[in-house]
Design a protein around this motif. Structure first.
Motif, PDB file in Angstrom:
ATOM      1  N   LEU A   1      16.664  -3.199   5.789  1.00 34.91           N
ATOM      2  CA  LEU A   1      16.094  -1.856   5.664  1.00 34.91           C
ATOM      3  C   LEU A   1      14.671  -1.816   6.229  1.00 34.91           C
ATOM      4  O   LEU A   1      14.308  -0.887   6.966  1.00 34.91           O
ATOM      5  N   VAL A   2      13.885  -2.816   5.900  1.00 31.09           N
ATOM      6  CA  VAL A   2      12.503  -2.878   6.392  1.00 31.09           C
ATOM      7  C   VAL A   2      12.484  -2.957   7.920  1.00 31.09           C
ATOM      8  O   VAL A   2      11.676  -2.294   8.577  1.00 31.09           O
ATOM      9  N   GLU A   3      13.395  -3.750   8.490  1.00 29.97           N
ATOM     10  CA  GLU A   3      13.483  -3.834   9.955  1.00 29.97           C
ATOM     11  C   GLU A   3      13.763  -2.450  10.549  1.00 29.97           C
ATOM     12  O   GLU A   3      13.169  -2.078  11.566  1.00 29.97           O
ATOM     13  N   LYS A   4      14.671  -1.714   9.918  1.00 26.11           N
ATOM     14  CA  LYS A   4      15.013  -0.371  10.420  1.00 26.11           C
ATOM     15  C   LYS A   4      13.811   0.564  10.350  1.00 26.11           C
ATOM     16  O   LYS A   4      13.514   1.283  11.308  1.00 26.11           O
ATOM     17  N   ILE A   5      13.111   0.557   9.227  1.00 27.48           N
ATOM     18  CA  ILE A   5      11.939   1.425   9.067  1.00 27.48           C
ATOM     19  C   ILE A   5      10.879   1.065  10.096  1.00 27.48           C
ATOM     20  O   ILE A   5      10.275   1.947  10.726  1.00 27.48           O
TER      21      ILE A   5
ATOM     22  N   ASP B   1       2.011   5.876   4.092  1.00 32.14           N
ATOM     23  CA  ASP B   1       1.169   5.170   3.133  1.00 32.14           C
ATOM     24  C   ASP B   1       1.952   4.680   1.920  1.00 32.14           C
ATOM     25  O   ASP B   1       1.592   3.686   1.300  1.00 32.14           O
ATOM     26  N   TYR B   2       2.971   5.439   1.541  1.00 25.18           N
ATOM     27  CA  TYR B   2       3.699   5.199   0.288  1.00 25.18           C
ATOM     28  C   TYR B   2       5.201   5.077   0.532  1.00 25.18           C
ATOM     29  O   TYR B   2       5.748   5.747   1.421  1.00 25.18           O
ATOM     30  N   VAL B   3       5.854   4.272  -0.302  1.00 22.62           N
ATOM     31  CA  VAL B   3       7.306   4.316  -0.451  1.00 22.62           C
ATOM     32  C   VAL B   3       7.570   4.976  -1.800  1.00 22.62           C
ATOM     33  O   VAL B   3       6.989   4.575  -2.818  1.00 22.62           O
ATOM     34  N   ILE B   4       8.421   5.993  -1.809  1.00 21.82           N
ATOM     35  CA  ILE B   4       8.761   6.721  -3.033  1.00 21.82           C
ATOM     36  C   ILE B   4      10.259   6.594  -3.274  1.00 21.82           C
ATOM     37  O   ILE B   4      11.052   6.767  -2.350  1.00 21.82           O
ATOM     38  N   SER B   5      10.651   6.300  -4.508  1.00 19.56           N
ATOM     39  CA  SER B   5      12.073   6.217  -4.856  1.00 19.56           C
ATOM     40  C   SER B   5      12.348   7.026  -6.111  1.00 19.56           C
ATOM     41  O   SER B   5      11.488   7.146  -6.980  1.00 19.56           O
TER      42      SER B   5
ATOM     43  N   LEU C   1       6.710  -3.665  -1.015  1.00 21.90           N
ATOM     44  CA  LEU C   1       6.060  -4.982  -1.071  1.00 21.90           C
ATOM     45  C   LEU C   1       6.119  -5.666   0.284  1.00 21.90           C
ATOM     46  O   LEU C   1       5.107  -6.192   0.774  1.00 21.90           O
ATOM     47  N   LYS C   2       7.290  -5.641   0.905  1.00 22.09           N
ATOM     48  CA  LYS C   2       7.469  -6.334   2.183  1.00 22.09           C
ATOM     49  C   LYS C   2       6.701  -5.664   3.323  1.00 22.09           C
ATOM     50  O   LYS C   2       6.359  -6.318   4.307  1.00 22.09           O
ATOM     51  N   MET C   3       6.444  -4.350   3.192  1.00 21.40           N
ATOM     52  CA  MET C   3       5.729  -3.636   4.252  1.00 21.40           C
ATOM     53  C   MET C   3       4.246  -3.460   3.948  1.00 21.40           C
ATOM     54  O   MET C   3       3.527  -2.860   4.743  1.00 21.40           O
ATOM     55  N   GLY C   4       3.801  -3.941   2.795  1.00 21.05           N
ATOM     56  CA  GLY C   4       2.386  -3.815   2.443  1.00 21.05           C
ATOM     57  C   GLY C   4       1.961  -2.388   2.153  1.00 21.05           C
ATOM     58  O   GLY C   4       0.826  -1.994   2.425  1.00 21.05           O
ATOM     59  N   LYS C   5       2.888  -1.581   1.595  1.00 23.17           N
ATOM     60  CA  LYS C   5       2.591  -0.180   1.286  1.00 23.17           C
ATOM     61  C   LYS C   5       2.509   0.023  -0.226  1.00 23.17           C
ATOM     62  O   LYS C   5       2.954  -0.805  -1.009  1.00 23.17           O
ATOM     63  N   LYS C   6       1.960   1.156  -0.629  1.00 25.82           N
ATOM     64  CA  LYS C   6       1.951   1.521  -2.039  1.00 25.82           C
ATOM     65  C   LYS C   6       3.337   2.010  -2.447  1.00 25.82           C
ATOM     66  O   LYS C   6       4.137   2.414  -1.598  1.00 25.82           O
ATOM     67  N   PHE C   7       3.603   2.002  -3.756  1.00 27.43           N
ATOM     68  CA  PHE C   7       4.905   2.412  -4.260  1.00 27.43           C
ATOM     69  C   PHE C   7       4.740   3.331  -5.463  1.00 27.43           C
ATOM     70  O   PHE C   7       3.846   3.152  -6.287  1.00 27.43           O
ATOM     71  N   ALA C   8       5.614   4.318  -5.554  1.00 27.81           N
ATOM     72  CA  ALA C   8       5.682   5.180  -6.736  1.00 27.81           C
ATOM     73  C   ALA C   8       7.130   5.626  -6.897  1.00 27.81           C
ATOM     74  O   ALA C   8       7.917   5.561  -5.947  1.00 27.81           O
TER      75      ALA C   8
END
Length: 198
Positions: free
Chosen positions: A55-59, A67-71, A85-92
Motif C-alpha cells: 500500500l505504501v509503495e502505491k501511495i 501531512d496526515y493519514v486518516i482512518s 509510520l512507514k511514510m513518516g506522516k501523522k495519523f488520526a
C-alpha cells in the motif's frame, strides 16, 4: 506488476483465513456471500506489514503530497497507523459517536489547509469513507487521496469525483436485504465486524 500485487494481497488474505464464504451482513447493511475479515489479518502483524508495504509503495508511486493519514475506526486503525509510520506522516482516526462519524477532541494537527489521505480496509459502498471526508471538510482539511486494501466494486465507486486507490479490486456482489438470494435460500445470516454502525 498490478496482477502480481493483487495476487499477493489475495494470497495473504487466504493464508490468514481472512476470506470467508457464507452469508454476511456488511457494514453498509447489504448482504454478501463473501467477507474479508481483516481482523484475522491484523492478528498476524507480519502478514499485515507485507500488505501495508504494498500500500505504501502505491501511495508513494502516486506522488501525493499530504501531512496526515486518516482512518475510520475500528478495523482500519492498525492499517492506517502502520502506513503512516512507514511514510513518516501523522495519523488520526475518526470513530462513530452516537452513530455519527466524528473526531474525538485531542487531535491537535487537523487544522485548515492540512492535507490528508484516507486509508480504509475494505470498500463496499464508500459510505464510511464519505463520512470521514465530511469530518475532514468540517475542519477544512484537504482530502489528497483515498486508498483501500480491497475494493469490492472493482472501481465502480469514486469519492469526491476521483477513483479510489486499491491493492485488490474485485467485483463482489452485495445485495439489498429484500433482494438477497442467500436470505431466500435460508442461509443463516452472520454480522461480523464492529464498526458501531447500527
Amino acid at each position: 506488476m498490478v496482477h502480481d500485487v493483487e495476487g499477493s494481497v489475495l494470497s495473504l488474505f487466504k493464508e490468514s483465513e481472512a476470506l470467508l464464504q457464507g452469508h454476511f451482513k456488511l457494514t453498509s447493511g447489504k448482504h454478501s456471500e463473501w467477507y474479508f475479515e481483516k481482523i484475522r489479518l491484523i492478528e498476524n502483524p507480519q502478514r499485515l506489514e507485507r500488505i501495508i508495504d504494498l500500500l505504501v509503495e502505491k501511495i508513494r508511486r502516486d506522488n501525493t503530497d499530504f501531512d496526515y493519514v486518516i482512518s475510520p475506526a475500528y478495523g482500519a486503525i492498525a492499517i492506517g497507523f502502520l502506513a503512516a509510520l512507514k511514510m513518516g506522516k501523522k495519523f488520526a482516526f475518526a470513530q462513530r459517536v452516537e452513530e455519527k462519524m466524528a473526531f474525538r477532541p485531542g487531535w491537535t494537527g487537523l487544522e485548515p489547509g492540512v492535507r490528508a489521505v484516507i486509508v480504509e480496509d475494505i470498500l463496499t459502498t464508500g459510505g464510511s469513507i464519505q463520512e470521514v471526508v465530511e469530518c475532514l471538510k468540517q475542519k477544512s482539511v484537504v482530502v489528497a487521496g483515498v486508498y483501500v486494501l480491497v475494493d469490492r466494486t472493482a472501481g465502480a465507486v469514486w469519492i469526491e469525483g476521483r477513483p479510489v486507490g486499491s491493492l485488490l479490486a474485485l467485483k463482489i456482489d452485495a445485495f439489498e436485504p429484500q433482494a438477497c438470494p442467500l436470505c431466500r435460500a435460508g442461509v443463516p445470516l452472520v454480522k461480523p465486524g464492529a464498526s458501531d454502525k447500527k
